[in-house]
Scaffold this motif. Structure first.
Motif, short mmCIF file in Angstrom:
data_model
loop_
_atom_site.label_atom_id
_atom_site.label_comp_id
_atom_site.label_asym_id
_atom_site.label_seq_id
_atom_site.Cartn_x
_atom_site.Cartn_y
_atom_site.Cartn_z
N MET A 182 0.83 -1.21 0.00
CA MET A 182 0.00 0.00 0.00
C MET A 182 0.86 1.25 0.00
O MET A 182 0.61 2.21 -0.73
N THR A 183 1.90 1.25 0.86
CA THR A 183 2.64 2.47 1.15
C THR A 183 3.52 2.91 -0.02
O THR A 183 4.32 2.12 -0.53
N GLU A 184 3.38 4.17 -0.43
CA GLU A 184 4.26 4.73 -1.47
C GLU A 184 5.07 5.87 -0.86
O GLU A 184 4.83 6.28 0.27
N GLY A 188 1.78 6.93 3.28
CA GLY A 188 1.42 5.59 3.73
C GLY A 188 0.07 5.60 4.42
O GLY A 188 -0.84 4.84 4.09
N SER A 189 -0.09 6.54 5.37
CA SER A 189 -1.40 6.64 6.05
C SER A 189 -2.46 7.07 5.05
O SER A 189 -3.58 6.56 5.04
N ASP A 190 -2.07 8.01 4.20
CA ASP A 190 -3.01 8.56 3.22
C ASP A 190 -2.85 7.80 1.90
O ASP A 190 -2.27 8.30 0.94
N SER A 425 3.83 -0.26 16.53
CA SER A 425 3.12 1.00 16.71
C SER A 425 3.09 1.79 15.40
O SER A 425 2.20 2.61 15.18
N ILE A 426 4.06 1.54 14.52
CA ILE A 426 4.19 2.34 13.29
C ILE A 426 3.45 1.72 12.11
O ILE A 426 2.67 2.39 11.44
N TRP A 427 3.69 0.43 11.87
CA TRP A 427 3.09 -0.12 10.64
C TRP A 427 1.63 -0.49 10.89
O TRP A 427 1.17 -0.51 12.03
N GLU A 428 0.94 -0.71 9.81
CA GLU A 428 -0.49 -1.04 9.89
C GLU A 428 -1.30 0.08 10.54
O GLU A 428 -2.29 -0.17 11.22
N GLY A 429 -0.85 1.30 10.37
CA GLY A 429 -1.56 2.44 10.95
C GLY A 429 -0.85 2.90 12.20
O GLY A 429 -0.86 2.21 13.22
N SER A 430 -0.21 4.07 12.10
CA SER A 430 0.54 4.60 13.25
C SER A 430 -0.43 5.16 14.29
O SER A 430 -1.64 5.27 14.03
C1 FAD Z 1 9.47 -2.32 8.80
C2 FAD Z 1 8.29 -1.81 8.04
C3 FAD Z 1 7.65 -2.66 7.17
C4 FAD Z 1 6.56 -2.20 6.43
N1 FAD Z 1 5.93 -3.07 5.56
C5 FAD Z 1 4.93 -2.60 4.79
C6 FAD Z 1 4.31 -3.44 3.81
O1 FAD Z 1 4.64 -4.60 3.68
N2 FAD Z 1 3.34 -2.91 3.04
C7 FAD Z 1 2.94 -1.63 3.16
O2 FAD Z 1 2.05 -1.21 2.43
N3 FAD Z 1 3.49 -0.81 4.08
C8 FAD Z 1 4.47 -1.27 4.91
N4 FAD Z 1 5.04 -0.45 5.83
C9 FAD Z 1 4.67 0.95 5.85
C10 FAD Z 1 3.85 1.38 7.02
O3 FAD Z 1 2.59 0.76 7.04
C11 FAD Z 1 3.78 2.91 6.95
O4 FAD Z 1 5.09 3.39 7.22
C12 FAD Z 1 2.79 3.50 7.92
O5 FAD Z 1 1.49 3.17 7.53
C13 FAD Z 1 2.92 5.05 8.01
O6 FAD Z 1 2.94 5.61 6.74
P1 FAD Z 1 4.10 6.65 6.34
O7 FAD Z 1 5.41 5.98 6.61
O8 FAD Z 1 3.88 7.09 4.95
O9 FAD Z 1 3.93 7.84 7.33
P2 FAD Z 1 2.88 9.05 7.22
O10 FAD Z 1 1.61 8.55 6.63
O11 FAD Z 1 3.54 10.19 6.57
O12 FAD Z 1 2.65 9.37 8.75
C14 FAD Z 1 3.61 10.07 9.54
C15 FAD Z 1 3.00 10.37 10.90
O13 FAD Z 1 1.88 11.22 10.74
C16 FAD Z 1 0.77 10.72 11.47
N5 FAD Z 1 -0.46 11.11 10.80
C17 FAD Z 1 -0.89 10.74 9.58
N6 FAD Z 1 -2.09 11.28 9.32
C18 FAD Z 1 -2.44 12.02 10.40
C19 FAD Z 1 -3.57 12.84 10.73
N7 FAD Z 1 -4.61 12.96 9.91
N8 FAD Z 1 -3.58 13.45 11.95
C20 FAD Z 1 -2.55 13.31 12.79
N9 FAD Z 1 -1.47 12.57 12.53
C21 FAD Z 1 -1.40 11.93 11.34
C22 FAD Z 1 0.98 9.21 11.54
O14 FAD Z 1 0.34 8.64 12.69
C23 FAD Z 1 2.50 9.13 11.64
O15 FAD Z 1 2.91 9.22 12.97
C24 FAD Z 1 6.11 -0.89 6.60
C25 FAD Z 1 6.75 -0.04 7.51
C26 FAD Z 1 7.83 -0.50 8.22
C27 FAD Z 1 8.51 0.43 9.18
#
Ligand code: FAD
Length: 547
Positions: A182-184, A188-190, A425-430
């Protein structure tokens, strides 16, 4: 001349050759309470196997020797393979052999998700990296089941307990594992900001073939046999089943760019990939990619909570073992009142997490037939994930300190637990995303809160601090002003109150009293080891000792 000056004195024995199930009284009890009493024998065997010195060493080796990317063969042909240490394959054979990737689907019965949850909590303590492919496979089944064609080919392989780490088309394998993409880079969250595109080969629609171009910034387990991938198709963000090999026996164009150099989670491979005209098959409706993959996310979030519960228990068990053997100032550490306070406080945190995570697992067992449990699951999955994953890192750091200098040396198990613990705490929705999801669930389905409060009612009248917390929560929801700003605090209160209610109902009076006095009664400091006076800390520590 005597060599006595070189004798090794006062170093505790390694915690090994023990049973992770029978020595975890809280887990033993809640597995039964939540409907998995029938699995006791099997869990006992698995708990022993995990605690064997040989298995512990296998886990250590898998972390010590991270996977290596093998992009090309020596002639320049693309391989897109990941080379793992044999210990990884050994651990994978163990977890898949136990069915943690599929047992509740392959052999459904009441309590199946709870039994799996108990085994999952134990496995996390020994080798958490292998839980990533296991969890994603477990979570993928509800989505795959909805596509008859895919289900026919893939489910028998996914349900198989024969781990097959080879890089071959699924038809030639004894078992298959699934991942998610999912994550690009830009979000990732969005995930709605995904830029990866999918174009239909023909007219498109559910089950149809599409051509995918783009990338994923996090793509764990690229060695898995297929991934559920989000991409923009003509009618919006959609979910695609992207196998590693195509039905004609050629390789799919999913190109690994590099492996992530992660802080922890060392044994597991997480990659960046690009899709260059890769083939994918639409799962569900076009434009409904988020709901399709979110169903997978519900299961993987449960596993984040279970995983952190396991890591926490692992660290606390190590700490208790250490203080029971280590002496300082002529006394065992466990007999020194301030240390007894610290380890008792940690033990309470661990037991509260265990009860909460297993209560959530029960909702997964019952949600299909019971609307109250379904509402509880929807509301509480993000809340439980948030809270357990948020609390556990602090506790693991404290458990490390209990070991003194040995805790900070990577030869022992604490280093692995410490580096792994922030991840759930980070993956699958922080954290924030989880709390906002709780609010979304409340707004969409008011039955969720009712289901949540229904769980508190049986504990009412047993502890005045708990009763006051329940009343306080009700006023919290009476005023929804600035609720987004307050989301973390609201979720925290909900979860602590639920943990207290579960402990009052199901644990010992000592544990329940200590939890209510500290977490609800206001007489608690900011660090572990600040339980108020009058608490039977020694009884609490003894209950949690891994013996
Ligand atoms: C080891 C590892 C393995 C992973 N494996 C996978 C995988 O297999 N497949 C996959 O798809 N992803 C994977 N991920 C990605 C992971 O799911 C994302 O990193 C995570 O969902 C957060 O997305 P982001 O990194 O883009 O951070 P962002 O989306 O930029 O978020 C950054 C911070 O902002 C906060 N935030 C976001 N939106 C809001 C809001 N509206 N209000 C307040 N705070 C907000 C978040 O809680 C977070 O703390 C992996 C990550 C790790 C670390």
């Amino acid at each position: 001349m005597t060599d006595a000056v070189f004798d090794v004195l006062n170093q505790p024995p390694a915690l090994e050759d023990y049973n992770l199930f029978t020595t975890d009284r809280a887990l033993l009890q809640v597995a039964e309470i939540n409907g998995a009493g029938w699995a006791k024998d099997r869990l006992t065997v698995y708990g022993q196997r995990l605690g064997d010195a040989e298995t512990i060493e296998m886990g250590r080796l898998a972390h010590k020797h991270p996977p290596q990317l093998k992009l090309f063969d020596r002639f320049g042909h693309r391989l897109d393979e990941v080379d793992f240490h044999p210990a990884w394959h050994g651990i994978m054979a163990l977890i898949i052999g136990e069915g943690l990737h599929s047992a509740p689907w392959a052999e459904p019965k009441p309590g199946a998700h709870v039994a799996r949850a108990a085994a999952y909590i134990m496995h996390a303590q020994i080798e958490p990296g292998s839980q990533c492919p296991t969890t994603m496979t477990y979570g993928s089944v509800p989505a795959i089941r909805k596509d008859r064609h895919l289900a026919e080919t893939w489910l028998p392989k996914i349900y198989s307990r024969q781990y097959d780490g080879s890089n071959k088309p699924v038809t030639q394998k004894t078992g298959a594992l699934i991942g998610m993409g999912m994550t690009e880079k830009q979000g990732g969250s969005d995930v709605r900001s995904n830029t990866t595109v999918a174009k239909p080969v023909g007219t498109g629609g559910p089950g149809a073939e599409y051509i995918i171009n783009g990338h994923k910034w996090f793509f764990s387990c690229p060695q898995n046999d297929a991934h559920l991938v989000l991409a923009q198709s003509p009618h919006g963000l959609s979910c695609f089943f992207v196998p590693r090999w195509l039905p004609d026996g050629s390789k799919n164009a999913v190109q690994i760019q590099r492996l992530k150099d992660k802080v922890g989670n060392k044994s597991n491979a997480s990659s960046e990939v690009e899709f260059h005209n890769a083939h994918g098959w639409l799962l569900g409706e076009e434009g409904r990619g988020v709901p399709t993959i979110i169903e997978m996310g519900t299961y993987t979030r449960l596993d984040c909570a279970l995983g952190s519960t396991g890591l926490l228990r692992g660290a606390v068990a190590q700490a208790l073992h250490h203080v029971a053997h280590r002496r300082a100032f002529q006394r065992h550490l466990i007999d020194q009142p301030l240390m007894t306070n610290v380890v008792a406080d940690l033990a309470i945190e661990s037991e509260a997490a265990t009860l909460l995570a297993m209560r959530l697992a029960r909702a997964f067992d019952r949600a299909e037939h019971d609307p109250v449990e379904a509402a509880f699951r929807r509301l509480c999955t993000p809340a439980v994930k948030y809270w357990i994953c948020k609390r556990a890192p602090n506790a693991v750091v404290e458990a490390m300190e209990v070991h003194g200098g040995n805790g900070y040396v990577d030869e022992g198990p604490l280093g692995m637990l410490y580096k792994e613990i922030p991840l759930n705490s980070i993956w699958e929705g922080s954290g924030n995303v989880m709390c906002l999801d709780v609010l979304r669930a409340m707004q969409k389905n008011p039955d969720g809160l009712e289901a949540y409060f229904a769980d508190l009612i049986p504990a009412r009248g047993n502890d005045k601090r708990l009763d006051a917390a329940i009343n306080d929560l009700k006023t919290e929801f009476a005023d929804l002003g600035e609720i987004e700003h307050r989301a973390r605090r609201v979720v925290e209160k909900m979860m602590v109150t639920l943990q207290a209610a579960l402990l009052v109902r199901h644990s010992t009076p000592d544990v329940a009293d200590a939890f209510c006095a500290s977490r609800l009664g206001g007489d608690w400091g900011h660090a572990f080891g600040t339980l108020p006076k009058g608490i039977n800390t020694r009884a609490i520590a003894d209950r949690a000792l891994p013996v």
